[in-house]
Enzyme design. Structure first.
Site, PDB file in Angstrom:
ATOM      1  N   ASN A  60       0.845  -1.195   0.000  1.00  0.00           N
ATOM      2  CA  ASN A  60       0.000   0.000   0.000  1.00  0.00           C
ATOM      3  C   ASN A  60       0.879   1.242   0.000  1.00  0.00           C
ATOM      4  O   ASN A  60       2.104   1.144  -0.014  1.00  0.00           O
ATOM      5  CB  ASN A  60      -0.944  -0.026   1.206  1.00  0.00           C
ATOM      6  N   ALA A  70       1.494   1.527  11.624  1.00  0.00           N
ATOM      7  CA  ALA A  70       1.707   0.780  10.375  1.00  0.00           C
ATOM      8  C   ALA A  70       0.405   0.527   9.626  1.00  0.00           C
ATOM      9  O   ALA A  70      -0.647   0.324  10.231  1.00  0.00           O
ATOM     10  CB  ALA A  70       2.390  -0.548  10.677  1.00  0.00           C
ATOM     11  N   ASP A 109      -4.273  -6.300   5.347  1.00  0.00           N
ATOM     12  CA  ASP A 109      -5.251  -7.153   6.033  1.00  0.00           C
ATOM     13  C   ASP A 109      -5.290  -8.555   5.442  1.00  0.00           C
ATOM     14  O   ASP A 109      -5.726  -9.492   6.087  1.00  0.00           O
ATOM     15  CB  ASP A 109      -6.641  -6.527   5.954  1.00  0.00           C
ATOM     16  N   LYS A 160       8.273 -16.677 -10.871  1.00  0.00           N
ATOM     17  CA  LYS A 160       7.438 -15.622 -11.433  1.00  0.00           C
ATOM     18  C   LYS A 160       6.243 -16.241 -12.171  1.00  0.00           C
ATOM     19  O   LYS A 160       6.416 -17.195 -12.934  1.00  0.00           O
ATOM     20  CB  LYS A 160       8.296 -14.816 -12.413  1.00  0.00           C
ATOM     21  N   ASP A 211      -4.725  -9.461  13.054  1.00  0.00           N
ATOM     22  CA  ASP A 211      -4.835  -8.054  13.433  1.00  0.00           C
ATOM     23  C   ASP A 211      -3.894  -7.852  14.625  1.00  0.00           C
ATOM     24  O   ASP A 211      -4.215  -8.216  15.764  1.00  0.00           O
ATOM     25  CB  ASP A 211      -6.280  -7.731  13.805  1.00  0.00           C
ATOM     26  N   ILE A 212      -2.733  -7.286  14.331  1.00  0.00           N
ATOM     27  CA  ILE A 212      -1.681  -7.196  15.359  1.00  0.00           C
ATOM     28  C   ILE A 212      -2.134  -6.309  16.516  1.00  0.00           C
ATOM     29  O   ILE A 212      -1.970  -6.645  17.682  1.00  0.00           O
ATOM     30  CB  ILE A 212      -0.366  -6.658  14.748  1.00  0.00           C
ATOM     31  N   PHE A 254      -3.826   3.672  15.076  1.00  0.00           N
ATOM     32  CA  PHE A 254      -4.138   4.663  14.044  1.00  0.00           C
ATOM     33  C   PHE A 254      -5.260   4.090  13.186  1.00  0.00           C
ATOM     34  O   PHE A 254      -5.381   2.872  13.074  1.00  0.00           O
ATOM     35  CB  PHE A 254      -2.915   4.944  13.168  1.00  0.00           C
ATOM     36  N   LYS A 281     -13.848   1.390  15.274  1.00  0.00           N
ATOM     37  CA  LYS A 281     -12.562   0.675  15.261  1.00  0.00           C
ATOM     38  C   LYS A 281     -11.954   0.634  16.670  1.00  0.00           C
ATOM     39  O   LYS A 281     -11.413  -0.377  17.097  1.00  0.00           O
ATOM     40  CB  LYS A 281     -11.611   1.377  14.282  1.00  0.00           C
ATOM     41  N   LYS A 300     -11.113  -2.824  18.596  1.00  0.00           N
ATOM     42  CA  LYS A 300      -9.733  -3.226  18.893  1.00  0.00           C
ATOM     43  C   LYS A 300      -9.410  -3.116  20.383  1.00  0.00           C
ATOM     44  O   LYS A 300      -8.579  -3.848  20.889  1.00  0.00           O
ATOM     45  CB  LYS A 300      -8.754  -2.371  18.093  1.00  0.00           C
TER      46      LYS A 300
HETATM   47  N1  CTP Z   1      -3.560  -3.005  12.332  1.00  0.00           N
HETATM   48  C1  CTP Z   1      -2.836  -4.106  12.756  1.00  0.00           C
HETATM   49  N2  CTP Z   1      -2.920  -5.285  12.085  1.00  0.00           N
HETATM   50  C2  CTP Z   1      -3.715  -5.411  11.012  1.00  0.00           C
HETATM   51  C3  CTP Z   1      -4.462  -4.293  10.560  1.00  0.00           C
HETATM   52  C4  CTP Z   1      -4.357  -3.105  11.236  1.00  0.00           C
HETATM   53  O1  CTP Z   1      -2.107  -3.985  13.749  1.00  0.00           O
HETATM   54  N3  CTP Z   1      -3.770  -6.571  10.366  1.00  0.00           N
HETATM   55  C5  CTP Z   1      -3.486  -1.755  13.101  1.00  0.00           C
HETATM   56  C6  CTP Z   1      -2.885  -0.588  12.364  1.00  0.00           C
HETATM   57  O2  CTP Z   1      -1.483  -0.485  12.610  1.00  0.00           O
HETATM   58  C7  CTP Z   1      -3.639   0.585  12.949  1.00  0.00           C
HETATM   59  C8  CTP Z   1      -4.992   0.020  13.254  1.00  0.00           C
HETATM   60  O3  CTP Z   1      -4.820  -1.383  13.366  1.00  0.00           O
HETATM   61  O4  CTP Z   1      -3.058   1.026  14.168  1.00  0.00           O
HETATM   62  C9  CTP Z   1      -6.063   0.295  12.251  1.00  0.00           C
HETATM   63  O5  CTP Z   1      -5.634   0.016  10.964  1.00  0.00           O
HETATM   64  P1  CTP Z   1      -6.565   0.263   9.705  1.00  0.00           P
HETATM   65  O6  CTP Z   1      -5.864  -0.213   8.478  1.00  0.00           O
HETATM   66  O7  CTP Z   1      -7.117   1.650   9.735  1.00  0.00           O
HETATM   67  O8  CTP Z   1      -7.824  -0.664  10.072  1.00  0.00           O
HETATM   68  P2  CTP Z   1      -8.162  -2.147   9.839  1.00  0.00           P
HETATM   69  O9  CTP Z   1      -8.182  -2.844  11.149  1.00  0.00           O
HETATM   70  O10 CTP Z   1      -7.272  -2.739   8.801  1.00  0.00           O
HETATM   71  O11 CTP Z   1      -9.654  -2.018   9.325  1.00  0.00           O
HETATM   72  P3  CTP Z   1     -10.223  -1.600   7.878  1.00  0.00           P
HETATM   73  O12 CTP Z   1      -9.086  -1.772   6.914  1.00  0.00           O
HETATM   74  O13 CTP Z   1     -11.333  -2.543   7.686  1.00  0.00           O
HETATM   75  O14 CTP Z   1     -10.651  -0.169   8.011  1.00  0.00           O
END
Ligand code: CTP
Length: 402
Positions: free
Chosen positions: A207, A272, A276, A286, A307-308, A324, A338, A342
């Site tokens: 991304n 970060a 997902d 390749k 989801d860390i 974040f 969110k 979380k």
């Molecule tokens: N995060 C994480 N591990 C993941 C996804 C997100 O630790 N697999 C953490 C990010 O570092 C951030 C927060 O969760 O602090 C939210 O990340 P974001 O990308 O906004 O949300 P998602 O949980 O991925 O939800 P969505 O993409 O559905 O909005």
């Protein structure tokens, strides 16, 4: 107000004409200011002006008996709480990088134990020259602080990066350098950047996250005296001084690095942009079109990444956890959901649909969303300023809980 002793080292560049304003700003903030000049500086700003505004004798010679009689150069280096080099010419940065002590200013810089803040000013081509870049990198790695340069019309007629930061911005940076080490004894774990999920031997899903926000948090935390572990996705950004960096590529690697550092972390800030999903399988070679039917598309199968942040929040402990949220619509409501999902102590909501905030910009417009439902909206700020506000809140939260 910190009321420090500022040793202002002035080198010979046209931007020296702004130094009287800088002295004024520093004095207004309550600091004592003493000036030291390189041999060329006096051609751009008169010592008498600097002396009148600072209210202190100005030094320009290393071995002048009269000057040394007032305050010798080592005593002057010891006197400073901070040394500000403004303007810092390419030549002076080069001499600093090599540790030369060939005149008064470089000798003071080598002798002082105080933090050093430089405000570079030069022609854009000199600033971009690999020699200058390397010198600056070396100085940064040694913990030298930088403010500017800014972009704009340069005195030489060129346009681009190389203008000295404005006196007000330099004075602000002095405040940051002099701030007390309020996070000493604390360990911060920061995640930054995007993850890269390999698809085959050459391709990956990723991304647009640059990592700038997380690196700014790490830099600010280190400046406040914290021990900092920065778990970073692929990023060309320089490691902030004093920060322990762990480079990772995938979400699974990031998770592993986070849980390795977690037991010693009192504060966790997760900026970060973690992918997902990851490809269900990584092709060893390749993927070739010739292996597919003519005109056939390709369907990727993706599986969920952990989801860390949610896992960290579920891990028992007294740590403070900040998440974040990158949102592109209904920012606050989505962030509130969110936060609940979380379970973190504070969520920083980012509107990534704006062009001046979010991914790969130097500025950010965020709102702090609290578990009780309160929302604090911050104006458009530099990522360094957002980091400072964020850590102010974290410190307050820690104090309230202690
Ligand atoms: N995060 C994480 N591990 C993941 C996804 C997100 O630790 N697999 C953490 C990010 O570092 C951030 C927060 O969760 O602090 C939210 O990340 P974001 O990308 O906004 O949300 P998602 O949980 O991925 O939800 P969505 O993409 O559905 O909005």
């Amino acid at each position: 107000m910190s009321q420090g002793r500022v040793l202002l080292a002035v080198s010979g560049g046209i931007a020296a004409y702004k130094i009287p304003d800088l002295i004024r700003a520093l004095k207004r903030a309550g600091h004592s200011v003493r000036c030291a000049l390189t041999p060329a500086a006096g051609r751009f700003v008169t010592p008498l002006t600097l002396q009148t505004l600072s209210g202190e004798a100005v030094r320009s010679e290393l071995f002048d008996p009269a000057e040394e009689g007032q305050i010798d150069h080592v005593a002057l280096a010891d006197w400073a709480d901070v040394v500000v080099v403004a303007p810092a010419t390419a030549h002076l940065l080069a001499r600093m990088a090599h540790g030369l002590a060939d005149e008064l200013v470089t000798t003071l810089l080598l002798a002082t134990r105080a933090p050093v803040l430089v405000a570079p000013a030069m022609n854009v081509n000199m600033w971009e020259n690999p020699a200058t870049r390397e010198n600056c990198e070396r100085l940064r790695a040694r913990g030298v602080w930088f403010v500017g340069p800014e972009s704009g019309l340069l005195a030489c007629g060129w346009e681009g990066e190389g203008r000295m930061a404005e006196p007000a911005a330099i004075a602000d940076a002095v405040e940051r350098v002099l701030a007390p080490p309020s996070l000493r004894g604390e360990t911060l774990l920061v995640t930054a950047g995007g993850t890269r999920e390999p698809l085959d031997a050459v391709r990956a899903l990723t991304n647009r996250s640059s990592g700038k926000m997380g690196f700014a948090v790490a830099r600010e935390a280190a400046r406040r005296g914290a021990e900092v572990v920065l778990v970073a996705g692929p990023s060309a950004l320089e490691t902030p001084p004093g920060v322990e960096r762990v480079d990772v590529e995938t979400a699974l690697e990031m998770r592993e690095a986070v849980f390795r550092a977690l037991p010693r972390a009192g504060v966790v800030v997760m900026t970060a942009a973690v992918a997902d999903f990851r490809p269900a399988q990584r092709e060893q070679h390749k993927i070739k079109k010739e292996d597919l039917a003519e005109d056939a598309g390709l369907t990727l199968e993706l599986v969920r990444n952990p989801d860390i942040l949610a896992e960290v929040c579920r891990t028992p402990g007294t740590r403070t956890v900040v998440g974040f949220a990158a949102e592109s619509r209904d920012v606050i409501e989505a962030a509130r959901r969110k936060l609940r999902r979380k379970g973190c102590d504070l969520l920083v909501a980012n509107d990534v649909s704006r062009t001046d905030a979010g991914f790969d910009t130097d500025t950010n417009a965020v709102s702090f969303v609290w578990p009780g439902g309160d929302v604090e909206e911050l104006p458009l700020l530099s990522k360094a300023q957002v980091a400072a506000h964020l850590l102010d809140r974290v410190e307050k939260l820690r104090e309230e809980r202690a």
